[in-house]
Motif scaffolding. Structure first.
Motif, short mmCIF file in Angstrom:
data_model
loop_
_atom_site.label_atom_id
_atom_site.label_comp_id
_atom_site.label_asym_id
_atom_site.label_seq_id
_atom_site.Cartn_x
_atom_site.Cartn_y
_atom_site.Cartn_z
N GLY A 7 32.74 51.36 36.15
CA GLY A 7 33.63 51.12 37.27
C GLY A 7 34.42 52.36 37.61
O GLY A 7 34.20 53.44 37.05
N ALA A 29 37.46 44.71 32.25
CA ALA A 29 36.72 44.37 33.47
C ALA A 29 35.75 45.48 33.88
O ALA A 29 35.08 45.36 34.91
N ALA A 356 42.08 42.42 39.49
CA ALA A 356 41.29 41.83 40.58
C ALA A 356 41.50 42.59 41.88
O ALA A 356 40.55 42.80 42.66
N SER A 357 42.74 43.02 42.14
CA SER A 357 43.04 43.76 43.36
C SER A 357 42.32 45.11 43.38
O SER A 357 41.71 45.51 44.38
N LEU A 359 39.74 46.29 41.32
CA LEU A 359 38.30 46.32 41.06
C LEU A 359 37.50 45.42 41.99
O LEU A 359 36.33 45.69 42.25
N GLU A 360 38.12 44.33 42.46
CA GLU A 360 37.39 43.38 43.29
C GLU A 360 37.92 43.33 44.72
O GLU A 360 37.43 42.55 45.54
N LYS A 361 38.93 44.14 45.01
CA LYS A 361 39.58 44.15 46.32
C LYS A 361 40.15 42.78 46.70
O LYS A 361 40.24 42.42 47.87
N ALA A 362 40.54 42.01 45.68
CA ALA A 362 41.15 40.70 45.93
C ALA A 362 42.53 40.89 46.54
O ALA A 362 43.27 41.81 46.18
#
Length: 379
Positions: A7, A29, A356-357, A359-362
Motif C-alpha cells: 500500500g 491494513a 479507512a479514510s 487507504l480506502e478513501k472512505a
C-alpha cells in the motif's frame, strides 16, 4: 490479520497513543508506515501523563449525544483491540465509581435507560464499601460502571507500536518533523531535523518522502497547517497528572474512583495516580499535589504516609468545538489530521476511521471533518 505491505507509504507524526494506534491499524491494513517523533521513545509526551481511564463514565456529565455515541463506539473498539492483543496490552478491567456534590444527578444518570443499557447503575454505601474497602467514608450513593478499563498509557503506546513494527511499521525516535514537504498543492512527505536520518525514503538527508502524511502531534499539529485551518481551531487544554507513593497496602484502590476531591486509581506499579485540572486559585502544580495528597490521606485507610512522588502539567489537544478533527486537511491533498480528546479513549476508534479514510478513501463523518464551520472560533 496483517495485510500485504504494497500500500501507500504513510508518514505518521507523533508516537503517542493516537499515533501508535494509527500506525498499527494502517500497517495491518497493508500500508508502509513510518512514525516520526522527536522524543526518544513512544508515549513520552502527553500520553505518559494521561490517567488511562477507558470507559463511559469518565466525563459523562459533559457529553452531548454525539460525544456519547463516539464514546460508545470507542469503548467497543478498545474491547476488540484488547481481545486481539490479549495480555500484551497493559489494560485491566477494574470498573469505576463516581459521585459528587450533585449526587442526585448521579441517580438520574443511573435511571436513564440509555445509560443503564450501557452498564451504568446507582449503588448504595454498602456496595461501595465492598468494592472499595480502602475508603474511610463511602458516600451514600455512587454511579457504577463495572465495565471500565485502566490502561497504563505509556506502556500501551509502546505495545501498540511494537505490534505495528511486527506488521511492518518503523519508528524514527528522536527525529523532529519541522514541516510538511509540499509540491503542487500536495503533501509529499516531511521536512526533518535531528536524529538518525538514514533510510531509503529520505531525500537529501532531511526529508522523508511519503505518499501520505498523518499529523497526530497533539497541540503541535497546528504548526504544520499554516492557512489550511482557522487560527485557534486546535489549542491546548491544561491538565495535571499526579503520582503518589508511601501509602500502605490498605490504601489500594481496586478500581477507578472519582469523587469531589480526587479522581484516582492504583497503577500497575502500586502507586496512586490522580488526574486534576488547574483553575483560578489552583495554578501551582505543587499546591495541587499537596491538596490532593491531603484529600487522599483523609479518604483512605493506611494513607497517613502518602506523599507526592511525581507530577506533570500537560496541554491536551482540544478543538474549538470540542469534537475530534479527523481526516483530510482542507486544501492539501495527501495530508490528514488526528486531533482528539480524550485521546486514550478515542485512539483505536480514530485509528480505524483514519485507516479507512487514507487507504480506502472512505468518507469521514461530517461532524469530524476539518472543514466544518464550528471549528472556526472567529465571530
Amino acid at each position: 490479520m496483517n495485510g500485504p505491505h504494497n500500500g501507500p507509504h504513510v508518514a505518521v507524526v507523533g508516537a503517542g497513543i493516537v499515533g501508535a494506534a494509527c500506525a498499527l491499524y494502517l500497517a495491518r491494513a497493508g500500508a508502509r508506515v513510518t512514525v516520526v517523533d522527536r522524543a526518544d521513545g513512544p508515549g513520552r509526551g502527553v500520553t505518559a501523563a494521561s490517567f488511562g481511564w477507558v470507559g463511559l463514565l469518565a466525563g459523562l456529565d459533559e457529553q452531548d449525544d454525539d460525544a456519547f455515541a463516539r464514546r460508545l463506539e470507542a469503548v467497543a473498539e478498545w474491547r476488540r483491540l484488547i481481545e486481539v492483543m490479549g495480555s500484551a496490552l497493559p489494560a485491566r478491567r477494574v470498573g469505576a465509581i463516581a459521585w459528587g456534590d450533585e449526587a442526585p444527578a448521579a441517580g438520574k444518570l443511573a435511571e436513564n435507560p440509555r445509560l443503564r443499557a450501557a452498564g451504568i447503575a446507582l449503588i448504595a454505601r454498602a456496595e461501595i464499601a465492598a468494592r472499595e474497602p480502602a475508603l474511610r467514608h463511602p458516600p451514600p450513593h455512587a454511579a457504577l460502571a463495572a465495565d471500565e478499563w485502566a490502561v497504563e498509557t505509556e506502556a500501551a503506546a509502546q505495545m501498540l507500536l511494537r505490534a505495528a513494527a511486527e506488521a511492518g511499521a518503523r519508528l524514527l525516535p528522536g527525529v523532529e518533523a519541522v514541516g510538511l514537504a509540499r509540491a503542487g498543492g500536495r503533501a509529499i512527505g516531511l521536512d526533518l531535523a535531528g536524529g538518525d536520518l538514514a533510510g531509503g525514503d529520505l531525500a537529501g538527508g532531511d526529508r522523508l518522502a511519503a505518499d501520505h502524511v498523518l499529523l497526530a502531534a497533539g497541540t503541535g499539529t497546528g504548526a504544520f497547517l499554516g492557512d489550511h485551518m482557522p487560527a485557534g481551531a486546535i489549542r491546548g487544554s491544561d491538565a495535571v497528572m499526579l503520582r503518589f507513593t508511601g501509602a500502605g497496602a490498605a490504601a489500594r484502590f481496586r478500581g477507578i474512583v472519582c469523587g469531589p476531591e480526587f479522581e484516582a486509581r492504583t497503577a500497575g506499579d502500586g502507586t496512586i495516580l490522580c488526574a486534576d485540572l488547574p483553575g483560578p486559585g489552583r495554578e501551582s502544580v505543587p499546591a495541587i499535589a499537596a491538596e490532593t495528597a491531603a484529600a487522599l490521606r483523609r479518604a483512605l485507610h493506611g494513607a497517613e504516609a502518602l506523599h507526592p512522588a511525581a507530577s506533570a502539567r500537560v496541554a491536551r489537544p482540544w478543538t474549538a468545538d470540542g469534537a475530534p478533527v479527523l481526516g483530510p486537511v482542507p486544501g492539501l491533498a495527501g495530508a490528514s489530521l488526528a486531533v482528539l480528546h480524550p485521546g486514550v479513549i478515542l485512539a483505536p476508534w480514530a485509528a480505524r476511521l483514519l485507516a479507512a479514510s487514507i487507504l480506502e478513501k472512505a468518507a469521514v463523518p461530517a461532524g469530524l471533518r476539518a472543514d466544518r464551520r464550528s471549528l472556526d472560533p472567529r465571530p
